[in-house]
Design a protein around this motif. Structure first.
Motif, mmCIF file in Angstrom:
data_model
loop_
_atom_site.group_PDB
_atom_site.id
_atom_site.type_symbol
_atom_site.label_atom_id
_atom_site.label_comp_id
_atom_site.label_asym_id
_atom_site.label_seq_id
_atom_site.Cartn_x
_atom_site.Cartn_y
_atom_site.Cartn_z
ATOM 1 N N PRO A 667 0.828 -1.217 0.000
ATOM 2 C CA PRO A 667 0.000 0.000 0.000
ATOM 3 C C PRO A 667 0.858 1.260 0.000
ATOM 4 C CG PRO A 667 0.089 -0.903 2.206
ATOM 5 C CD PRO A 667 0.932 -1.812 1.337
ATOM 6 N N LEU A 668 0.450 2.229 -0.776
ATOM 7 C CA LEU A 668 1.038 3.566 -0.764
ATOM 8 C C LEU A 668 -0.071 4.543 -0.383
ATOM 9 C CD1 LEU A 668 3.164 3.488 -4.046
ATOM 10 C CD2 LEU A 668 3.860 2.854 -1.728
ATOM 11 N N GLN A 669 0.249 5.465 0.500
ATOM 12 C CA GLN A 669 -0.804 6.311 1.063
ATOM 13 C C GLN A 669 -0.323 7.745 1.176
ATOM 14 O OE1 GLN A 669 -3.484 4.730 4.261
ATOM 15 N NE2 GLN A 669 -2.480 6.321 5.481
ATOM 16 N N GLN A 670 -1.267 8.700 0.956
ATOM 17 C CA GLN A 670 -0.962 10.121 1.086
ATOM 18 C C GLN A 670 -2.244 10.873 1.428
ATOM 19 O OE1 GLN A 670 0.938 12.486 2.114
ATOM 20 N NE2 GLN A 670 2.509 12.035 0.556
ATOM 21 N N THR A 671 -2.086 11.998 2.107
ATOM 22 C CA THR A 671 -3.206 12.832 2.518
ATOM 23 C C THR A 671 -3.077 14.206 1.865
ATOM 24 O OG1 THR A 671 -3.301 11.698 4.651
ATOM 25 C CG2 THR A 671 -4.451 13.798 4.475
ATOM 26 N N TYR A 672 -4.229 14.739 1.424
ATOM 27 C CA TYR A 672 -4.272 16.058 0.802
ATOM 28 C C TYR A 672 -5.365 16.888 1.474
ATOM 29 C CZ TYR A 672 -1.459 13.962 -2.920
ATOM 30 O OH TYR A 672 -0.475 13.321 -3.634
ATOM 31 N N ILE A 673 -5.249 18.186 1.315
ATOM 32 C CA ILE A 673 -6.226 19.129 1.874
ATOM 33 C C ILE A 673 -7.187 19.540 0.759
ATOM 34 C CG2 ILE A 673 -6.534 21.347 3.032
ATOM 35 C CD1 ILE A 673 -3.670 21.072 4.062
ATOM 36 N N MET A 674 -8.487 19.498 1.066
ATOM 37 C CA MET A 674 -9.510 19.883 0.096
ATOM 38 C C MET A 674 -10.096 21.236 0.481
ATOM 39 S SD MET A 674 -9.327 17.411 -1.962
ATOM 40 C CE MET A 674 -10.743 17.716 -3.017
ATOM 41 N N PRO A 675 -10.483 22.044 -0.513
ATOM 42 C CA PRO A 675 -10.982 23.393 -0.202
ATOM 43 C C PRO A 675 -12.366 23.409 0.437
ATOM 44 C CG PRO A 675 -10.323 23.179 -2.516
ATOM 45 C CD PRO A 675 -10.338 21.823 -1.945
ATOM 46 N N ALA A 676 -13.174 22.360 0.246
ATOM 47 C CA ALA A 676 -14.547 22.370 0.754
ATOM 48 C C ALA A 676 -14.996 20.941 0.998
ATOM 49 C CB ALA A 676 -15.492 23.068 -0.238
ATOM 50 N N GLY A 677 -16.154 20.821 1.648
ATOM 51 C CA GLY A 677 -16.738 19.508 1.859
ATOM 52 C C GLY A 677 -17.461 19.016 0.625
ATOM 53 N N VAL A 678 -17.782 17.740 0.619
ATOM 54 C CA VAL A 678 -18.479 17.144 -0.512
ATOM 55 C C VAL A 678 -19.710 16.402 0.007
ATOM 56 C CG1 VAL A 678 -16.344 16.879 -1.827
ATOM 57 C CG2 VAL A 678 -17.177 14.968 -0.466
#
Length: 839
Positions: A667-678
């Motif tokens: 497994p390769l994993q990464q986290t990103y920041i999103m501008p708004a909710g979905v």
């Protein structure tokens, strides 16, 4: 080009606004089928990008604010100080540019020649910017009430010279009359022009655009009123302005209230256009819902102008605006330039394999079958009224008898499929096998009681027009429809079933046992994962999407080496929540093997999952950091690259493997920041899976946007200045220098050019689905909920379609020349060979 969805489910290609369509109090459950095959579509118009050279400009026809006939302008009057005269014999673009003033973009000369004013036209096109690049037919959508007076000066309520919406007070007309009465005391100086012209009538019942066709002036010595003869219904409806006023509003909503009952008098917002006034609208400080920008909610519960809401005390009077040569209300569209007809784009979609059906089920419950290229209703099927006891019944896990069930079998990719429907009822439920093309019921069976799950069985064509179903009761017992179907015994030992129990917080796996020639009668549990004992609560689960279509099993790096994707159609992702945050479990649904586990400290709901190919994405909220984040996990095989020879001729690739023999993935994993909710997530689909995937997201800001999977890539390298502990990607999976992979950046921006719905709001989207077309580059995306929205989407542009400006004559001429040369050379070669033999 964009399309407009209007009731009753009709597509208007000349519009630029994908307006919302509401099936009141219903959620849509869509299915796909190609043509016919089912797919989710509301309106279908292909979006293209045309670049116009200067030579193409004279072919455009401009109307509205962007042009005027030269024959009818004051510039032909030589008495004017700035007069210009266009000669009929030498009328051309250069003369028009030199002699016609700024602000006009095309004109017709005396001899009928139509020319464009090139400099002015190029200035308006350049000012369009991105809008020009993405809208084929130059549609302009108005976000404000826009009026053009006799001098073609554009006015809005907020412009420097504002549009007067309350110029006159008139008697409120009813829905049937075509006359507007204005008393002499309110007439003032009149409109200052003769009909025809447009006016806007606003009252407590709403706003309506009318065309004044005649004006009757009364005798000043009498008290008779001025009479405006008007043409109504220009926008599809005629308002009844003289509504009967409401008395004291009740504490609870009556049967006229069409919005959710909890919104009535909730003290949070003024809910307008809900069938009756909301007591919350009596408080001007509360926000107004369901009205446009700058509009107010009247005491009748209707959206109107702020002037009418504040200035009119009853429904006996209305306000009449100033006269307009052209008048556009909010949401109206204007075809500023023309490059194709609606039928041309429909035919183009049909040629590209988008001739599909929409099957959408509402909670009414009713099934709608819509044609893809026109969004017209092909057939409907009402499942019968809901049991009144369902209103008070508690939600049931598994197959809820109060909720309709629909599935296309064997799959949407099958050349022939059947629509299986289970009608909702607390009593005797029915199972229908239907033809998705016509809506005809092919077979009907009675549903046994106490059924918790339904699974399709592999069909070998033994039961024509009836795809066999395996029914699972609450005790794990097995039944089939049709009864005694032989497919159950044939599938013994090969069919597995899993359940996510959100009541007991348990995930369980079962198998259909094989016991010689004996027919299986009960599921056998083979694995379970108890999360409740760990203090965790299951939030959501997801399986791999688009398994019915092909995929690419490898990823080619920049140095031509290969990474083998971990493709497991039985991949199951589960998200749970505990006191410390969120937990993401990825496991094999057949064996129960845990493939990967991730813990997100501080994460909380709402959580949205999407899984496809070899990756899983999870969108969640991080209240501690006051932001939204998205976690992407991608799985690869630890297998080394053995070169293309092994891929083409190796025996391992051709041999099927059991789920128990699959190796543990990396497994390769990464986290990103999103501008708004979905509110919902979906994944684009193509026939072969070659085109890069995009994740379609419906945001809480009422936008439908896409994020490329290449951006949500855990292999994105860290910058050279990053700490050493951040560079954790194994060397086998690390990107090479030749690979065009952007460096890691935590924030994923939402670009305006990637908003699929442009500036049109999509409310309460609950799901997003997609289906492929005959073009590998094009995927059809459909968002459903309170609003229905469709658009063809190209993740990597139209790389498999020739551009509209392609030189076909040159291609045909080149091929013809090659054939002619080949024929000539063959003739002379055979002739020379014959001559050589005679020597």
């Amino acid at each position: 080009m964009r399309a407009t969805c209007r009731a009753p489910l009709r597509c208007d290609a000349s519009a630029a606004v994908a307006e919302r369509k509401q099936i009141r109090s219903n959620d849509v459950v869509p299915l796909f089928y190609d043509r016919y095959r089912v797919i989710h579509i509301c309106c279908s118009m292909m979006q293209k990008w045309y670049q116009l050279p200067d030579d193409d400009l004279p072919r455009l026809k401009y109307a509205g604010f962007y042009g005027e006939n030269c024959e009818f302008t004051g510039f032909e009057n030589a008495s004017l100080p700035d007069a210009r005269r266009l000669s009929g014999a030498s009328c051309n673009a250069s003369e028009v540019t030199a002699q016609y003033p700024a602000g006009k973009y095309w004109c017709k000369c005396r001899n009928g020649t139509e020319v464009s004013i090139r400099s002015n036209l190029m200035s308006i096109i350049k000012s369009w910017g991105v809008f020009f690049n993405y809208v084929t037919n130059f549609n302009y959508s108005y976000t404000d009430i826009t009026c053009a007076d006799a001098g073609m000066n554009v006015k809005t309520p907020t412009s420097r010279v504002p549009f007067t919406t309350s110029l006159r007070t008139a008697v409120a007309p009813n829905a049937s009359t075509n006359i507007v009465y204005i008393e002499q005391s309110y007439w003032g100086s009149g409109f200052g022009r003769i009909p025809p012209f447009y006016i806007m009538v606003s009252g407590l019942a709403g706003i309506e655009r009318m065309l004044v066709t005649a004006l009757q002036v009364p005798d000043p010595s009498t008290t008779d009123a001025f009479i405006l003869e008007v043409q109504r219904g220009l926008d599809g409806s005629r308002l009844k302005f003289d509504l009967e006023e409401y008395g004291d509003l009740p504490a609870a909503p009556s049967s006229k209230w069409i919005c959710h009952a909890r919104l009535y008098n909730d003290g949070r917002q003024c809910d307008c256009r809900c069938g009756m006034p909301d007591p919350d609208c009596l408080f001007p400080n509360l926000p107004v819902r369901n009205c446009g920008r700058g509009e107010a909610c009247s005491t009748m519960g209707r959206c109107t102008t702020a002037e009418a809401s504040a200035g009119l005390s009853d429904t006996t009077q209305v306000y009449v605006s100033e006269a307009c040569t052209q008048l556009y209300l909010r949401g109206h569209t204007d075809l500023a330039g023309y490059m194709g007809t609606e039928e041309e784009y429909r035919e183009e979609l049909r040629d590209f394999g988008a001739d599909k059906l929409i099957l959408a089920m509402s909670n009414a419950p009713k099934i709608f079958a819509l044609q893809a290229t026109t969004s017209e209703v092909v057939w409907t099927k009402y499942l019968g009224p809901l049991d009144p006891k369902c209103a008070s019944a508690k939600p049931k896990g598994g197959l809820d008898p109060c909720v309709p069930w629909m599935q296309l079998l064997p799959s949407a990719a099958s050349p022939h499929a059947e629509l299986v429907v289970i009608t909702p009822s607390l009593g005797q439920q029915k199972v229908w096998w239907m033809d998705p093309l016509t809506g005809a019921v092919l077979r009907e069976e009675t549903m046994p009681r106490d059924i918790s799950a339904v699974m399709p069985l592999p069909n070998q064509g033994k039961t024509l027009h009836t795809h066999p179903l395996m029914l699972i009761d609450s005790q794990g017992g097995l039944q089939t429809l049709p009864k005694d179907a032989a497919e159950l015994q044939e599938a013994a030992g090969k069919v597995f079933h899993w359940e996510v129990d959100t009541v007991n917080q348990v995930v369980q796996g079962f198998a259909v046992p094989k016991d010689g020639t004996k027919r299986p009668s009960k599921l056998v549990p083979i694995w379970n994962m108890e999360l409740g004992s760990l203090g965790e609560k299951i939030l959501t689960a997801a399986t791999v999407q688009h398994r019915q279509w092909d995929h690419v099993p490898v990823h080619i790096k920049g140095d031509a080496s290969i990474l083998y994707k971990y493709i497991n159609p039985n991949l199951l992702a589960i998200v749970s929540e505990d006191t410390s945050g969120l937990n993401l479990y990825t496991l094999d649904a057949v064996t129960g093997h845990l493939l990967h586990q991730s813990q997100v400290a501080g994460g909380t709901s709402p959580v949205h999952l999407a899984a496809c190919d070899n990756w899983v994405v999870m969108h969640y909220q991080n209240p501690k950091k006051t932001r939204f984040e998205i976690l992407v996990t991608e799985f690869f095989q630890a297998k080394a690259d053995d070169g293309p020879w092994e891929i083409l001729f190796g025996k391992q690739g051709a041999r099927s493997k059991s789920a128990h023999q699959l190796e543990r993935p990396v497994p390769l994993q990464q986290t990103y920041i999103m501008p708004a909710g979905v509110t919902a997530m979906g994944v684009t689909a193509t026939l072969k899976g070659i085109t890069p995937r995009s994740i379609i997201m419906a945001s809480t800001t009422d936008h439908l946007t896409r994020v490329s999977k290449d951006l949500l890539n855990p292999r994105r390298p860290y910058p050279s200045t990053a700490p050493a502990d951040k560079k954790t990607v194994p060397s086998q999976f690390a990107p090479t220098k030749e690979e065009p992979l952007p460096p890691y950046a935590p924030l994923i921006p939402w670009k305006h050019t990637e908003m699929l719905n442009y500036h049109n709001a999509l409310h309460r989207v609950t799901g997003i689905a997609s289906s492929p077309t005959a073009l590998e580059s094009t995927s059809l995306v459909f968002a459903y909920g309170l609003d229905l929205f469709f658009t063809p989407f190209q993740s990597a542009k139209a790389y498999d379609v020739l551009s509209p400006g392609f030189n076909y004559p040159l291609l045909y001429g080149s091929v013809g020349l090659v054939l002619a040369v080949w024929a000539a050379v063959s003739f002379f070669a055979s002739r020379k060979a014959l001559q050589d033999r005679w020597k």
